[in-house]
Design an enzyme around this catalytic site. Structure first.
Site, short mmCIF file in Angstrom:
data_model
loop_
_atom_site.label_atom_id
_atom_site.label_comp_id
_atom_site.label_asym_id
_atom_site.label_seq_id
_atom_site.Cartn_x
_atom_site.Cartn_y
_atom_site.Cartn_z
N ARG A 85 1.24 -1.54 7.12
CA ARG A 85 2.03 -1.83 8.32
C ARG A 85 2.69 -3.22 8.28
O ARG A 85 3.83 -3.36 8.71
CB ARG A 85 1.17 -1.67 9.56
N GLN A 87 1.17 6.78 -7.28
CA GLN A 87 -0.06 7.44 -6.86
C GLN A 87 0.15 8.94 -6.95
O GLN A 87 1.02 9.49 -6.28
CB GLN A 87 -0.42 7.03 -5.43
N ARG A 103 -8.14 5.96 -5.86
CA ARG A 103 -8.39 5.72 -4.43
C ARG A 103 -9.45 6.70 -3.95
O ARG A 103 -9.36 7.90 -4.18
CB ARG A 103 -7.11 5.88 -3.61
N SER A 139 0.83 -1.21 0.00
CA SER A 139 0.00 0.00 0.00
C SER A 139 0.86 1.26 0.00
O SER A 139 1.98 1.26 0.53
CB SER A 139 -0.89 0.00 1.25
N PRO A 140 0.36 2.35 -0.58
CA PRO A 140 1.10 3.62 -0.51
C PRO A 140 1.36 4.02 0.94
O PRO A 140 0.44 3.99 1.76
CB PRO A 140 0.18 4.61 -1.21
N TYR A 142 -7.76 14.98 0.84
CA TYR A 142 -6.87 15.77 -0.01
C TYR A 142 -7.69 16.50 -1.07
O TYR A 142 -8.93 16.43 -1.08
CB TYR A 142 -5.77 14.89 -0.59
#
Length: 818
Positions: free
Chosen positions: A766, A543, A672, A464-465, A624
């Protein structure tokens, strides 16, 4: 959803309900788990009175005068345990009804719960043991196809028998039982007793009296259901789906006696109304249910016992004790009947409360220990129950799945039964599901390939980013090379960059990377070349995004979302709303600036193609810039880019179209999104589906489904795989491939989610920080060595887990006198 008053449940006694079990329910251990992050917070705060605790708890560790309110299983069992431990103490139980007037029919208890009961009171356990009906199978009937899965040990008995045996045990021990008697007011009980155990059910008057302390939150759900019975014993736990002219209905049934089964009929509120079940004649609706499910019932009728249609309500309390009064069972918490936890939780509460009273030197300490021990277990159960009830609420989404996959999806709906767990229970069934899915022999689902446009990913794992905040002037350096390169070598099918910004002003922090000049292109090309050369078969994606109102902040480890102390740059957003108090107020974007921004995204896309990325993702999540246009909480515009969802979508779609036109045709693009804002008035589930559907119509090859981080006052419901239901809904409603994210932590989770059809790819962050070779190790631990994973030649000796020190010791073989 805000707290609602709790109207009386028709026909309910106010005690914990028996329900449908989760066959993998956890043992009631005292080992704390990850706190209570998953528990819902109250939507309103009740002011504390001047004296919040008028009856301070006594220092006596063994309260001698105990009041128990409520004659359900939890209350009766607590009274029996407390009296058994101290026979000289006075234990009084008030019950406004009597055992023979019970609501409900069968009660299911797990082996773990029964083990605790046997240890705590062998006499009671012995009396219960002879009444159990046991079975191992689960049957799922859908569209005239029946699938049976075995290996799920269940034990059930009649609720009346359970209450009678508990009642008899209380009488035998000397509990002062007061049936058909309403308990005195909570304040009077508290004043005249050392301990008050409030086991008075979902409609608890005790909880209502001290709502300022307990601060309950009650959430009603979307289905109507009714508890019934039939005079035939099913030979399995049975789920049957009926697709009627009014909508989908489902039957949950299980045996509880040699010639009787519990039957619960459930359906969405709108289906219930369309079918006319809202008419006052409950008997007529029960007769209709028997006709609808005649095949399951063998033509037999259904019978009721004060049964009525009702709505399930999830009860959460911020605190469980007030002075010397403590909540137990449904008064403290409820969990949906589809995982069969009501009676189980109440019994386990009674066990824990009795143990804590014996172990702690003060009543105050004992009640605190009881809550500390039970709250994480309850929170975990409620998360599983929420996943299960929402699965049934959204049942129509899954009806078109292949039959065995549908059955697997149902069995794993709560995320407690997993692929690996089910394979141990029933290898035949699980193997059939895998073959229907298309898994080659000896291939876990996570190592099956997926094609997106011209790119084939060799497995379903995505790194994942992860924002690293380690760039200088937007240029990725050695840290990025090592970080992304190591995870590419670690075996994932796709490795994603952090959010790469389209301009200096688009950055979140000064340490964010960019793609707004040639130096950055060259630095990224160095990384993509390494991945393609050293980890052949691993794809690397970029991304692209713009921070919007969440920019010009410190790196996360210096203060997440805190403005820079100096060197700030001006912010822009859909509307001039600061992210949180103390944040910079952004400037609302005008038409000319929107055009400039679109060109910045387009130019960054062309640079990403030159940098050698295999996949491009547009970041429209987490508050964002583009996310700020999508959410009604952050878009207050009155022009063509604000208002209804179709207009809030306009600018993000304009940006996506421009990027898709600049991105090579054969390379896939994803988006996303935040599928919920975790805040009232934010993006709804229906909005999220429409957003995904719109991007898919404009050429998105998959939707990366995240949640939240849009507004600072969000209330997320954290937990394992907590965001995957949103991906599941979008995948089936919008008919678009999805990437699931959010606390997916094990390869078993990945296998389960992919095989159930809830997602196409799983993105993990993580776990990849903890172990860059996470995917390689997942393959090794499953004994997989096929084409879905690639071990670099220098790493080949690591394909087997390292040996550990021997732990075996000689075992005694001869006994004395042999």
């Amino acid at each position: 959803m805000r707290p609602q008053p709790i109207p009386p449940l028709p026909g309910a006694r106010g005690t914990a309900h028996a329900g449908l079990p989760n066959p993998n329910s956890p043992t009631p251990l005292t080992i704390p788990t990850q706190g209570a992050r998953g528990t819902a917070r109250p939507a309103t705060t009740h002011p504390h009175p001047p004296t919040a605790n008028p009856h301070p708890p006594t220092a006596n560790p063994h309260p001698t005068r105990i009041a128990v309110v409520g004659g359900g299983p939890g209350g009766l069992y607590a009274a029996a345990l407390l009296k058994r431990r101290h026979p000289a103490h006075r234990v009084t139980l008030w019950d406004r009804t009597a055992p023979e007037e019970t609501f409900g029919f069968g009660v299911v208890l797990s082996d773990e719960t029964l083990g605790g009961m046997e240890h705590a009171d062998p006499t009671l356990y012995a009396s219960l043991k002879g009444h159990f009906t046991r079975w191992d199978d689960i049957e799922i009937v859908h569209r005239d196809t029946r699938h049976t899965s075995t290996g799920h040990t269940f034990a059930a008995l009649a609720r009346k028998d359970l209450l009678r045996l508990l009642h008899d045990r209380c009488e035998e021990l000397g509990v002062d039982l007061r049936p058909h008697t309403t308990a005195p007011p909570p304040a009077d009980l508290s004043a005249t007793h050392d301990l008050v155990v409030a086991a008075d059910g979902v409609n608890s008057t005790t909880r209502a009296a001290y709502a300022h302390t307990f601060r309950p939150r009650v959430t009603p759900h979307r289905c109507r259901y009714i508890w019934l019975a039939t005079d035939v014993a099913f030979d399995a736990f049975r789920f049957e789906i009926a697709e009627t002219e009014h909508g989908v209905m489902q039957l949950h049934g299980y045996p509880y006696a040699p010639h009787a089964s519990t039957v619960i009929v459930e359906m969405r509120e709108e289906v219930w109304r369309a079918a006319g079940f809202d008419a006052p004649d409950t008997h007529a609706s029960i007769t209709r249910c028997a006709r609808i499910f005649a095949d399951a019932l063998g033509g037999r009728p259904l019978r009721s016992n004060n049964s009525a249609w009702t709505v399930f309500r999830t009860v959460v309390n911020e605190r469980w004790s007030h002075g010397n009064t403590v909540l137990l069972g449904d008064a403290a918490h409820t969990a949906h009947f589809s995982i069969g936890s009501g009676t189980k939780l109440a019994v386990e509460d009674a066990l824990a409360l009795t143990a804590c009273l014996a172990e702690r030197p003060t009543l105050e300490g004992a009640l605190a220990a009881y809550e500390e021990e039970r709250r994480p277990v309850v929170a975990s159960t409620q998360r599983a129950a929420r996943a299960s009830l929402e699965w049934f609420e959204n049942l129509p989404l899954h009806l078109d799945q292949p039959p065995r996959q549908f059955a697997f999806n149902l069995l794993t709906r709560s995320r407690r039964v997993t692929h690996d767990n089910l394979r141990l229970r029933d290898a035949r069934f699980t193997g059939a599901v895998e073959r229907e899915f298309g898994c080659p022999p000896d291939t876990p689902p996570m190592f099956t390939p997926l094609r997106l446009r011209g790119l084939t990913l060799r497995n379903r794992v995505v790194v994942s980013p992860m924002d690293l905040y380690s760039a200088t002037d937007g240029v990725p350096g050695d840290f990025h090379l090592v970080h992304l390169g190591a995870r590419a070598l670690g075996g994932a099918g796709l490795v994603m960059t952090e959010m790469v910004c389209v301009s200096p002003e688009a950055r979140i922090t000064p340490g964010c990377t960019g793609l707004y000049n040639g130096v950055q292109v060259a630095a990224w090309r160095r990384i993509t070349d390494f991945v393609h050369r050293q980890a052949p078969g691993t794809a690397i994606g970029v991304q692209l995004g713009h921070a919007g109102r969440k920019g010009s902040t410190k790196p996360m480890w210096q203060g997440m979302d805190e403005p820079l102390a100096e060197g700030n740059w001006p912010l822009v957003a859909a509307s001039p709303l600061p992210y949180r108090p103390g944040s910079q107020t952004p400037r609302a974007l005008g038409r000319a600036q929107l055009t400039d921004l679109r060109e910045q995204f387009t130019a960054a896309t062309l640079r990403a193609a030159r940098a050698g990325f295999d996949l491009l993702e547009l970041h429209c999540a987490h508050g964002y810039l583009l996310s700020g246009f999508l959410s009604p909480l952050t878009n207050r515009r009155t022009d063509a880019y604000g208002g209804p969802l179709c207009r809030r979508l306009r600018f993000p779609l304009e940006v996506f179209d421009a990027m898709r036109g600049a991105w090579p045709e054969e390379r896939p693009m994803t988006v996303r999104i935040s599928a919920t804002d975790w805040a009232d008035g934010g993006t709804s589930a229906e909005d999220a589906v429409e957003i995904a559907r719109a991007f898919a119509a404009h050429g998105a090859d998959a939707v990366d489904v995240s949640t939240g981080q849009v507004v600072a006052d969000e209330r997320p419901e954290f937990g394992r795989s907590y965001q995957t239901p949103f991906a599941d809904r979008i995948r089936h409603a919008a008919r678009v491939p999805v990437i699931a994210v959010g606390a997916i932590s094990s390869w078993d989770d990945v296998n389960s989610l992919v095989l159930a059809g809830r997602t196409d790819l799983c993105a993990l962050a993580r776990p990849h920080l903890y172990d860059p070779q996470w995917t390689l190790h997942a393959a090794a631990e499953q004994g997989y060595e096929g084409p879905g994973v690639h071990w670099p030649d220098p790493y080949l000796p690591g394909r087997r887990p390292p040996r550990t020190a021997r732990t075996d010791t000689p075992k005694p073989r001869l006994r004395r006198g042999s």
